[in-house]
Enzyme design. Structure first.
Site, mmCIF file in Angstrom:
data_model
loop_
_atom_site.group_PDB
_atom_site.id
_atom_site.type_symbol
_atom_site.label_atom_id
_atom_site.label_comp_id
_atom_site.label_asym_id
_atom_site.label_seq_id
_atom_site.Cartn_x
_atom_site.Cartn_y
_atom_site.Cartn_z
ATOM 1 N N PHE A 24 0.843 -1.189 0.000
ATOM 2 C CA PHE A 24 0.000 0.000 0.000
ATOM 3 C C PHE A 24 0.882 1.244 0.000
ATOM 4 O O PHE A 24 1.716 1.427 0.897
ATOM 5 C CB PHE A 24 -0.915 0.009 1.230
ATOM 6 C CG PHE A 24 -1.797 1.231 1.304
ATOM 7 C CD1 PHE A 24 -2.916 1.334 0.501
ATOM 8 C CD2 PHE A 24 -1.476 2.277 2.151
ATOM 9 C CE1 PHE A 24 -3.713 2.476 0.539
ATOM 10 C CE2 PHE A 24 -2.268 3.423 2.197
ATOM 11 C CZ PHE A 24 -3.397 3.514 1.391
ATOM 12 N N GLU A 99 13.127 3.700 0.884
ATOM 13 C CA GLU A 99 12.428 4.165 2.090
ATOM 14 C C GLU A 99 13.324 4.096 3.332
ATOM 15 O O GLU A 99 12.828 4.066 4.460
ATOM 16 C CB GLU A 99 11.159 3.321 2.302
ATOM 17 C CG GLU A 99 10.212 3.287 1.114
ATOM 18 C CD GLU A 99 9.562 4.636 0.818
ATOM 19 O OE1 GLU A 99 9.395 5.427 1.753
ATOM 20 O OE2 GLU A 99 9.249 4.899 -0.363
#
Ligand code: SIN
Length: 189
Positions: A24, A99
């Site tokens: 997601f 990330e």
């Protein structure tokens, strides 16, 4: 200051033996999908609110002048809209690198806008990470974003691209749209 989360995320092996897993995305993963995916579907998750409370020292800012990027904060009853991507676990290495500035790869329930739900993954930067900047007035956040830039480009573009992508998804996000409103009134820094 920043914390590299690659090693922590590599130890998250929950889905490693799956052929594919849903990821997601709620920030740049919505508008910058620079990784291979099998399929994508608009989706949302529950009880999380998107906030520009995470510092960016490596993508949209520098250690001297960090930008601000999206993370999620727990918020009972909140609905966070985004994009879900079906990916191979082989893609984790690329995503963990992308990330790495404080984001943890964790599991969450993902609800697809065309029906159904699935357990998958998201990257969140919690308030205990060293790059976390936290809450600030949206006008102050806009000023910081307007001035910041880094190896991935202007911080301003990150926010404006995200706002556009959310509108394309038919999603309303009062926090993002308020910062966008302030930014559009400023000359690019
Ligand atoms: C995400 O987009 O889901 C994570 C935060 C970011 O990379 O902007």
């Amino acid at each position: 200051m920043s914390t590299n989360t690659i090693a922590i995320n590599q130890s998250m092996d929950r889905f490693n033996d799956h052929d594919s897993v849903w990821l997601f995305g709620y920030g740049s993963l919505i508008f910058k999908a620079d990784f291979p995916f099998i399929e994508k579907r608009p989706a949302h998750i529950l009880n999380w609110a998107r906030r520009f409370w995470q510092g960016s020292h490596d993508h949209r800012g520098t250690p001297e002048a960090p930008g601000r990027v999206a993370t999620l904060t727990p918020d009972a009853g909140a609905v966070c809209a985004g994009m879900a991507y079906l990916i191979s676990p082989q893609v984790f290495a690329h995503l963990d690198y992308r990330e790495k500035n404080g984001y943890l790869r964790l599991s969450t329930d993902i609800f697809f806008e065309d029906g159904g739900q699935q357990e998958g993954l998201f990257y969140i930067a919690r308030e205990d990470n060293a790059a976390f900047l936290g809450q600030a007035p949206e006008l102050d956040i806009a000023h910081q974003i307007n001035a910041a830039h880094g190896p991935s480009g202007r911080n301003r573009e990150y926010l404006l691209n995200l706002a556009t992508a959310l509108r394309e998804l038919g999603a309303h996000d009062a926090h993002v749209f308020a910062i966008e409103h302030h930014l559009l009134a400023m000359a690019p820094g």
